[in-house]
Design a protein around this motif. Structure first.
Motif, PDB file in Angstrom:
ATOM      1  N   TYR A 189       0.828  -1.208   0.000  1.00  0.00           N
ATOM      2  CA  TYR A 189       0.000   0.000   0.000  1.00  0.00           C
ATOM      3  C   TYR A 189       0.860   1.254   0.000  1.00  0.00           C
ATOM      4  O   TYR A 189       1.902   1.314   0.667  1.00  0.00           O
ATOM      5  N   PRO A 192      -0.072   3.357   4.538  1.00  0.00           N
ATOM      6  CA  PRO A 192      -0.321   2.272   5.497  1.00  0.00           C
ATOM      7  C   PRO A 192      -1.688   2.353   6.158  1.00  0.00           C
ATOM      8  O   PRO A 192      -2.232   1.324   6.580  1.00  0.00           O
ATOM      9  N   VAL A 195      -4.700   0.089   4.520  1.00  0.00           N
ATOM     10  CA  VAL A 195      -4.632  -1.365   4.401  1.00  0.00           C
ATOM     11  C   VAL A 195      -5.979  -1.998   4.743  1.00  0.00           C
ATOM     12  O   VAL A 195      -6.657  -1.573   5.691  1.00  0.00           O
ATOM     13  N   SER A 201      -1.806  -8.855   7.897  1.00  0.00           N
ATOM     14  CA  SER A 201      -0.748  -7.884   7.635  1.00  0.00           C
ATOM     15  C   SER A 201       0.491  -8.286   8.412  1.00  0.00           C
ATOM     16  O   SER A 201       0.437  -8.480   9.630  1.00  0.00           O
ATOM     17  N   HIS A 206       1.289  -3.466   4.285  1.00  0.00           N
ATOM     18  CA  HIS A 206       1.194  -4.782   3.655  1.00  0.00           C
ATOM     19  C   HIS A 206      -0.124  -5.450   4.001  1.00  0.00           C
ATOM     20  O   HIS A 206      -0.626  -5.334   5.119  1.00  0.00           O
ATOM     21  N   ALA A 207      -0.676  -6.171   3.021  1.00  0.00           N
ATOM     22  CA  ALA A 207      -1.852  -7.008   3.256  1.00  0.00           C
ATOM     23  C   ALA A 207      -1.686  -8.297   2.466  1.00  0.00           C
ATOM     24  O   ALA A 207      -1.157  -8.294   1.350  1.00  0.00           O
ATOM     25  N   TRP A 226      -2.932   0.390  -3.929  1.00  0.00           N
ATOM     26  CA  TRP A 226      -1.965  -0.676  -3.693  1.00  0.00           C
ATOM     27  C   TRP A 226      -1.562  -1.322  -5.002  1.00  0.00           C
ATOM     28  O   TRP A 226      -2.134  -1.056  -6.066  1.00  0.00           O
TER      29      TRP A 226
END
Length: 436
Positions: A189, A192, A195, A201, A206-207, A226
């Motif tokens: 992403y 952040p 998300v 995560s 991040h996902a 993202w």
């Protein structure tokens, strides 16, 4: 047991042509046969060969089916071949059309859930004469014998031996487990705070979503919030950190790391040799709205106007670390390719080092599981360039569950993060240039 020797025909006699219309779906299997041949016989990457091999297909679903058949065949090739060899008196050549047709029929029936009658009916038109009878006989023998594929696929022998030697038995076993099914999808992403709240995560911005998720249908895709990027692939830009300042991303396509750097506030120039791959950079730039420059150039000939505070060398490599998503590398990336890539990496790294400003940072990364392209590469660089030193990751810089090696670099292996879906095999080293 079926005799693998086809019956002889009188010289000059034409091959008999099967009568009647082909079963529905045969065209997709014919494309799959071409695609498998491109990978195994000509050494082409699966994704690169896909467009040409499926050019005659009418639509996306058929192309997707051909890709799925071949990808699953490549995941399970040693086990498919073992079944075929168990049912023939004489071993078929590895590149025999009958063997490839059997691989395609068997993987559908035993791994993809295709009814056996449909799997064989759509493959038989791809061969004729003696080979056709052979394919039908071997397939029937195996189906009557209730043939199965192992839950954990077998790695190609040369790959298993190499990885056991380099990383140990457990890493090789983890690699075999990793190819049993497609991995989850990781998203990086720009912000952040955006998300997906219900996704796993493992790091800021991040996902992780389930394998097979329809990417374009996920929230935030159209808005460019993202981009798809394996968690391990996000580490190099994480180690560069936030701007401001100038940054170079060398060999940049498809652009995930470029997007990370731009989102982190750097003024980025992405350098990419391939015009077609640079198109992916532009697409991602347009969709996300992030700003960076693109230079279409060979980094062995190109030079920046001024040194940069940060240089990311995402070097061309054998790509053996991305085997979970691209199983063709298991069958294409032999020792010769590794040696060739290592030579190229050394040249790029030596050139890029001169573009780092005093006190600046260089991050070297490869999506390879071969030490020649990672550990050996950076060790040689540090011997040649005493003005650089390793700067190990600080607490909080790496994703949860990933730790640096004692030498200060990062190595992800098969088995890394396995309980939560794993990650690609990567080598990442951050080095800092001495101040003037």
């Amino acid at each position: 047991m079926v005799d693998a020797r086809p019956p002889r025909r009188p010289a000059g006699k034409p091959r008999p042509a099967p009568g009647g219309p082909e079963p529905l779906g045969t065209a997709a299997r014919r494309a799959a046969l071409r695609l498998l041949d491109a990978v195994l016989r000509r050494g082409e990457p699966l994704e690169s060969a896909l467009a040409h091999a499926t050019r005659a297909l009418p639509g996306g679903p058929d192309r997707g089916l051909a890709h799925a058949i071949v990808a699953e065949t490549l995941r399970r090739l040693p086990d498919l071949d073992a079944l075929i060899d168990s049912a023939t008196r004489q071993k078929l050549p590895d590149d025999a059309k009958a063997r490839s047709a059997l691989r395609i029929a068997l993987v559908q029936a035993l791994a993809l859930g295709t009814p056996p009658h449909a799997a064989i009916a759509t493959v038989l038109p791809l061969v004729d004469g003696g080979p056709r009878k052979l394919v039908h006989g071997v397939f029937g023998t195996l189906m009557r014998g209730a043939a199965t594929l192992p839950e954990v696929p077998t790695l190609p022998a040369a790959v298993a031996e190499r990885w056991r030697h380099n990383w140990g038995n457990e890493a090789a076993a983890a690699a075999a487990r990793a190819i049993a099914a497609p991995p989850p999808i990781d998203l990086s992403y720009a912000d952040p705070a955006r998300v997906l709240p219900d996704a796993v995560s493992l790091a800021p911005a991040h996902a992780r979503v389930a394998a097979g998720s329809e990417v374009a249908a996920l929230p935030g895709f159209a808005a460019g919030e993202w981009w798809v990027q394996d968690l391990a692939a996000s580490i190099p830009a994480r180690l560069i950190g936030r701007g401001p300042g100038s940054a170079l991303d060398l060999c940049a396509a498809p652009g995930g790391k470029t997007l990370q750097l731009a989102a982190a506030g750097w003024r980025v120039t992405a350098v990419e040799l391939s015009e077609s791959r640079a198109a992916r950079l532009r697409e991602n730039r347009d969709r996300t709205g992030l700003s960076f420059d693109i230079a279409i150039a060979d980094v062995l000939e190109w030079s920046p106007e001024a040194p940069a505070q940060a240089v990311l060398v995402d070097a061309p490599c054998s790509a053996t670390g991305i085997f979970r998503r691209h199983p063709d590398v298991l069958h294409r990336a032999h020792g010769g390719i590794v040696a060739e890539m290592a030579t190229l990496q050394s040249r790029i790294l030596a050139r890029a080092a001169d573009w780092v400003a005093p006190g600046g940072t260089l991050v070297y990364a490869t999506c390879s599981l071969e030490p020649e392209e990672g550990e050996a590469q950076i060790e040689r660089f540090l011997r040649d360039r005493p003005d650089f030193h390793i700067r190990a990751p600080r607490p909080g810089e790496l994703p949860d569950g990933i730790v640096a090696e004692p030498e200060g670099w990062v190595r992800t292996l098969p088995g890394t993060l396995e309980p939560v879906g794993g990650c690609d095999g990567f080598f990442v080293a951050r080095v800092e240039r001495a101040s003037a």
